[in-house]
Write a protein that holds these residues in place. Structure first.
Motif, short mmCIF file in Angstrom:
data_model
loop_
_atom_site.label_atom_id
_atom_site.label_comp_id
_atom_site.label_asym_id
_atom_site.label_seq_id
_atom_site.Cartn_x
_atom_site.Cartn_y
_atom_site.Cartn_z
N ALA A 31 0.83 -1.21 0.00
CA ALA A 31 0.00 0.00 0.00
C ALA A 31 0.86 1.25 0.00
O ALA A 31 0.58 2.23 -0.71
N ARG A 32 1.93 1.23 0.79
CA ARG A 32 2.83 2.40 0.84
C ARG A 32 3.55 2.58 -0.49
O ARG A 32 3.72 3.70 -0.98
N GLU A 33 3.97 1.49 -1.10
CA GLU A 33 4.74 1.57 -2.33
C GLU A 33 3.93 2.06 -3.52
O GLU A 33 4.42 2.81 -4.36
N PHE A 34 2.65 1.66 -3.58
CA PHE A 34 1.89 1.92 -4.80
C PHE A 34 0.73 2.92 -4.65
O PHE A 34 0.08 3.24 -5.65
N GLY A 35 0.49 3.40 -3.45
CA GLY A 35 -0.61 4.34 -3.27
C GLY A 35 -0.47 5.58 -4.14
O GLY A 35 -1.40 5.99 -4.84
N GLY A 36 0.70 6.19 -4.13
CA GLY A 36 0.93 7.39 -4.93
C GLY A 36 0.93 7.11 -6.42
O GLY A 36 0.41 7.89 -7.23
N ALA A 37 1.49 5.96 -6.79
CA ALA A 37 1.54 5.59 -8.21
C ALA A 37 0.13 5.41 -8.77
O ALA A 37 -0.16 5.82 -9.90
N PHE A 38 -0.75 4.79 -7.97
CA PHE A 38 -2.10 4.59 -8.45
C PHE A 38 -2.82 5.92 -8.69
O PHE A 38 -3.53 6.09 -9.69
N LYS A 39 -2.65 6.87 -7.79
CA LYS A 39 -3.29 8.18 -7.98
C LYS A 39 -2.84 8.83 -9.28
O LYS A 39 -3.63 9.45 -9.99
N ALA A 40 -1.55 8.70 -9.58
CA ALA A 40 -1.02 9.28 -10.82
C ALA A 40 -1.60 8.56 -12.04
O ALA A 40 -1.97 9.20 -13.03
N GLN A 75 -5.09 -4.03 -7.98
CA GLN A 75 -5.24 -4.88 -6.80
C GLN A 75 -4.38 -6.14 -6.87
O GLN A 75 -3.98 -6.58 -7.95
N PHE A 76 -4.12 -6.67 -5.68
CA PHE A 76 -3.35 -7.90 -5.52
C PHE A 76 -4.27 -8.97 -4.95
O PHE A 76 -5.17 -8.68 -4.16
N HIS A 77 -4.03 -10.23 -5.38
CA HIS A 77 -4.86 -11.34 -4.92
C HIS A 77 -3.99 -12.48 -4.40
O HIS A 77 -2.89 -12.68 -4.87
N LEU A 78 -4.57 -13.22 -3.45
CA LEU A 78 -3.96 -14.46 -3.00
C LEU A 78 -4.71 -15.62 -3.67
O LEU A 78 -5.91 -15.51 -3.92
N PRO A 79 -4.01 -16.72 -3.96
CA PRO A 79 -4.67 -17.86 -4.59
C PRO A 79 -5.75 -18.43 -3.66
O PRO A 79 -5.57 -18.43 -2.44
N LEU A 118 -5.09 -6.93 -1.49
CA LEU A 118 -5.00 -5.47 -1.37
C LEU A 118 -5.62 -4.82 -2.60
O LEU A 118 -5.22 -5.09 -3.73
N ARG A 119 -6.61 -3.99 -2.35
CA ARG A 119 -7.11 -3.12 -3.40
C ARG A 119 -6.40 -1.78 -3.21
O ARG A 119 -6.72 -1.03 -2.29
N VAL A 120 -5.46 -1.48 -4.08
CA VAL A 120 -4.72 -0.22 -3.94
C VAL A 120 -5.68 0.95 -4.11
O VAL A 120 -5.52 2.00 -3.50
N HIS A 121 -6.71 0.76 -4.92
CA HIS A 121 -7.70 1.82 -5.14
C HIS A 121 -8.72 1.91 -4.01
O HIS A 121 -9.46 2.89 -3.91
N LYS A 122 -8.75 0.89 -3.14
CA LYS A 122 -9.66 0.88 -2.00
C LYS A 122 -9.04 0.03 -0.90
O LYS A 122 -9.51 -1.08 -0.59
N PRO A 123 -7.97 0.52 -0.26
CA PRO A 123 -7.18 -0.31 0.66
C PRO A 123 -7.92 -0.80 1.90
O PRO A 123 -7.49 -1.77 2.52
N GLU A 124 -8.99 -0.14 2.25
CA GLU A 124 -9.73 -0.55 3.46
C GLU A 124 -10.55 -1.81 3.23
O GLU A 124 -11.03 -2.43 4.20
N GLN A 125 -10.72 -2.23 2.00
CA GLN A 125 -11.54 -3.39 1.69
C GLN A 125 -10.65 -4.54 1.18
O GLN A 125 -10.05 -4.45 0.13
N PHE A 126 -10.57 -5.61 1.96
CA PHE A 126 -9.74 -6.76 1.57
C PHE A 126 -10.25 -8.01 2.27
O PHE A 126 -11.11 -7.95 3.15
#
Length: 303
Positions: free
Chosen positions: A89-98, A109-113, A119-127
């Motif tokens: 979230a820290r690494e990609f939060g700013g990149a996503f906004k850009a 977003q990132f998924h586990l199998p 992690l939804r970078v566009h909505k980090p509170e929902q996972f």
């Protein structure tokens, strides 16, 4: 007297034959002109449909490239293997906004199998929710462990998606996805780039819903076409209804990554140049008809 009657009959037969020939030749010219315009119109509609599909493919390719670039970063591999959501979230939060502001990226977003939202970078509170019931692309990328792109419906409508598997030291640890929404922005970009008005509809709970349109003069494709009957087939209209002959159009299904119909697209073409060609063909036919009649009349007079 007999000679005059024979001459009159001969002239009448000559003129009658010339009249039939004139009608046949003029009709042939008019028919060929109409067929030429019709074929040219069909070719043009096929071309603009291909351009629309190419725009979709290009967007999918861009999303997939972003996913692959992200998946191959060492920090991403390590964070996914360690289950470190905060680091991602820290690494990609700013990149996503850009990316959202400049390139209209709507989902990252990132998924586990096999298909758990990590992690939804566009909505980090929902996972932590299970996506397997409606996100078949996520299930497939984690099952096949290969790049995947295509259209897919979701809570936010139709998404243009690109996904990549994430592995660390040969072990599959999850996947990453970038998504662009198929909405008014896509249609506006298509029309601006190619010059062709278009509209796009998504299949929702209440039927077809327009999600973007640049059709001129507020033209409502849902009203002039019975779109429900056109869902599973490609249909061309050499003259679109309610356009007074100004536009031609093609209606074709929008398919998801599994080749299921999830919407409809309408692309229109200005008929002005084709109308001019058709009109020229009809005038040419009329000219041929008149010329042959004049020639026949002149021959009759001197015979």
């Amino acid at each position: 007297m007999l000679k005059l009657k024979i001459s009159t009959k001969f002239n009448s037969l000559l003129f009658g034959g010339a009249l039939i020939s004139a009608i046949a030749v003029a009709g042939t010219v008019a028919t060929l002109s109409t067929r030429f315009v019709s074929q040219a119109m069909q070719d043009k509609l096929a071309s603009v449909e291909m351009q629309f599909q190419s725009e979709l493919t290009a967007s999918q390719r861009a999303a997939t490239m972003l996913a692959l670039l992200t998946a191959e970063q060492a920090s991403v591999k390590q964070a996914m293997a360690a289950g470190n959501r905060d680091a991602l979230a820290r690494e990609f939060g700013g990149a996503f906004k850009a990316l959202k502001g400049t390139f209209d990226v709507r989902q990252f977003q990132f998924h586990l199998p096999p298909a758990t939202a990590f992690l939804r970078v566009h909505k980090p509170e929902q996972f932590g929710d299970d996506l397997s019931g409606f996100r078949k692309t996520v299930v497939q990328v984690n099952s096949e462990k290969t790049l995947l792109s295509g259209l897919e419906g979701g809570e936010a409508g139709i998404g243009i998606r690109g996904l990549a598997p994430i592995a660390l030291d040969g072990n599959h640890v999850g996947s990453v996805e970038f998504g662009l929404s198929l909405h008014s922005g896509f249609v506006e970009k298509f029309t601006k780039s190619n010059g062709y008005p278009a509209a796009i509809f998504a299949i929702g709970k209440e039927g077809l819903e327009q999600i973007g349109s640049t059709l001129p003069n507020g033209l409502d494709a849902a009203k002039i076409f019975n779109l429900g009957d056109l869902l599973s087939k490609r249909t061309t209209f050499e003259t679109m209804p309610e356009t007074e002959g100004a536009l031609a159009g093609v209606v074709f299904p929008v398919l998801d990554f599994s080749n299921n119909t999830i919407g409809l697209a309408v692309v229109a073409v200005d008929r002005a140049r084709y109308n001019e060609i058709a009109s020229t063909g009809l005038w040419a036919a009329a000219g041929v008809f008149a010329l042959m009649l004049l020639i026949a009349a002149a021959i009759s007079l001197i015979s």
